[in-house]
Design a protein around this motif. Structure first.
Motif, mmCIF file in Angstrom:
data_model
loop_
_atom_site.group_PDB
_atom_site.id
_atom_site.type_symbol
_atom_site.label_atom_id
_atom_site.label_comp_id
_atom_site.label_asym_id
_atom_site.label_seq_id
_atom_site.Cartn_x
_atom_site.Cartn_y
_atom_site.Cartn_z
ATOM 1 N N GLN A 100 0.840 -1.099 0.273
ATOM 2 C CA GLN A 100 -0.491 0.024 0.173
ATOM 3 C C GLN A 100 0.726 1.249 -0.102
ATOM 4 O O GLN A 100 1.876 1.284 -0.346
ATOM 5 C CB GLN A 100 -0.882 -0.224 1.526
ATOM 6 N N TRP A 157 -5.874 -2.314 -5.218
ATOM 7 C CA TRP A 157 -6.037 -1.769 -3.982
ATOM 8 C C TRP A 157 -4.532 -0.954 -3.185
ATOM 9 O O TRP A 157 -4.674 -0.933 -2.433
ATOM 10 C CB TRP A 157 -5.896 -3.163 -3.001
ATOM 11 N N ASP A 162 -8.679 2.178 -4.386
ATOM 12 C CA ASP A 162 -9.499 0.849 -5.576
ATOM 13 C C ASP A 162 -9.745 0.622 -6.114
ATOM 14 O O ASP A 162 -9.846 0.051 -7.337
ATOM 15 C CB ASP A 162 -9.786 0.017 -3.907
HETATM 16 C C1 DGY Z 1 -11.275 -3.335 0.910
HETATM 17 O O1 DGY Z 1 -11.536 -4.595 1.206
HETATM 18 O O2 DGY Z 1 -11.665 -2.117 0.474
HETATM 19 C C2 DGY Z 1 -10.014 -2.082 0.973
HETATM 20 O O3 DGY Z 1 -9.638 -0.798 -0.002
HETATM 21 C C3 DGY Z 1 -8.652 -3.467 -0.104
HETATM 22 O O4 DGY Z 1 -7.896 -2.847 0.944
#
Ligand code: DGY
Length: 418
Positions: A100, A157, A162
């Protein structure tokens, strides 16, 4: 304001699991990488040693190759998908297999500079420095194999953003065929209209299954991923962290590390120039799989103001933010509201996020764009006043979206009020 600050303190306490915080109970019941790093800045107001522990816990789950995973599954919880049984990374304490935004060095420098106990801070920083350096080395070795100076993400992600509109075209090349049946949990905790779509989830999981089939060998994953995008926002966070790591390294007498890190900043900032768009007056993402810029004006292209970009670019971004400020009630929308696919409630397709506001305001203030920085800060505080400590907000009307009682939102509010 003291009332809001006290509420933020309560949220951090509520989400504190002793050595790490969860972003919010229910929706995100584990430790997330960039959530933790930014939340530590808030924890520091309450308990200095505990703030350092937050980052130390994250790094105690660093992989041998240097990667710091995006989720640490400290305890079992079937309220989240995809859990450890999907990732199958074989770690002693289960983790995800991707990373991340590397904001840890920035956060650590903030703790380091503000430390009341200087002695403890020096000892703890000296222990963390080589670990953060190893993570940065990992990025440049595995995610920039051609040594361009900028790293790619191989899964949406990883960006933290996302379901950004930025990924739509590149993501459409990720197949959905062959993905096993699964049940999402996120939509049990929050309004499905605020979340990614089912088709996006199929593609997210396709990528996870692809990487899993390669044994999570990072020397192979970049080439093996049909999704390889160079996000200027992600890289800005990395480059700002490299600059902050260099400053701490200087303070601790690690001159060689400081030099390597500064060289990375210079090379990366120079490489970012190819991402500049005169049409939008901001940076754009680059689709490395096909070798083309992505014509999509998102917050990823404004976030570089967090890094030491050239003055001319910072001036243009400050002006761009003013223009966006006339289009929305609350800065900063995660996507340009004039784009057809903009959606003010759906996660990263429009909503405002306080962590991004914080990083943007920090860069603007550092470079002397005080007025627009002040607008970003006052909009952020106003959003909390109206909607509480939500995960994100509709920039058009301030409606709170996503999960409630959010740790990093609380941490950022503490910074905005200080
Ligand atoms: C989620 O599960 O929505 C997260 O952003 C992924 O890390």
């Amino acid at each position: 304001n003291s009332d809001l600050f006290d509420q933020a303190v309560d949220i951090l306490a509520r989400n504190d699991k002793g050595t790490y915080t969860v972003p919010t109970h229910g929706l995100y019941p584990f430790q997330w990488n960039w959530d933790s790093a930014l939340s530590a800045i808030g924890l520091n107001y309450i308990n200095e040693p505990r703030a350092w522990t937050e980052i130390e816990t994250l790094f105690s789950h660093q992989w041998e190759d240097g990667m710091v995973p995006h989720i640490i599954f400290h305890q079992e919880d079937d309220g989240y998908f995809p859990g450890p049984e999907v990732w199958q990374t074989g770690r002693p304490v289960p983790t995800s297999g991707i990373t991340q935004p590397p904001v840890a060095a920035f956060a650590l420098r903030r703790l380091f500079n503000r430390a009341k106990d200087k002695e403890a801070a020096r000892t703890r920083a000296a222990a963390l420095l080589p670990k953060i350096a190893a993570w940065h080395d990992w990025f440049f070795a595995n995610r920039d194999p051609e040594q361009t100076g900028l790293v790619a993400i191989i899964h949406p992600w990883e960006s933290g953003r996302d379901n950004s509109i930025d990924w739509d075209d590149a993501f459409s090349r990720v197949p959905t065929e062959g993905v096993g049946a699964f049940t999402r949990r996120d939509t049990l905790h929050t309004d499905p209209a605020h979340r990614p779509t089912q088709e996006q989830y199929q593609r997210y999981i396709w990528l996870v299954e692809r990487f899993r089939s390669l044994g999570w060998d990072n020397s192979k994953l970049h080439e093996a991923s049909p999704f390889r995008v160079v996000d200027p926002g992600f890289n800005a966070i990395l480059l700002r962290s490299c600059a902050d790591l260099a400053d701490m390294a200087d303070d601790l007498g690690e001159t060689a590390l400081a030099e390597t890190s500064r060289a990375r900043v210079a090379k990366g900032i120079a490489a970012l120039e190819a991402h500049w768009s005169d049409k939008y007056k901001q940076y754009l993402c680059y689709d490395r799989a096909i070798g083309a810029l992505i014509d999509s004006p998102s917050i990823g292209g404004l976030l570089p103001v967090f890094a030491p970009i050239p003055e001319e670019r910072a001036t243009a971004i400050a002006a761009r933010l003013e223009t966006l400020g006339n289009r929305v009630k609350y800065l900063v929308p995660s996507h340009d509201p004039d784009v057809e696919d903009f959606d003010g409630r759906r996660y990263w397709r429009g909503p405002a996020w306080l962590i991004v506001n914080y990083m943007i305001a920090d860069g603007l203030a550092r470079d002397g764009y005080d007025q627009v920085a002040a607008r970003v800060v006052s909009d952020s505080v106003e959003l909390i006043r109206i909607g509480g400590f939500a995960e994100y907000f509709d920039p058009m009307n301030g409606a709170p979206c996503g999960g409630p009682h959010f740790t990093w939102t609380a941490a950022m509010v503490m910074e905005f009020l200080k």
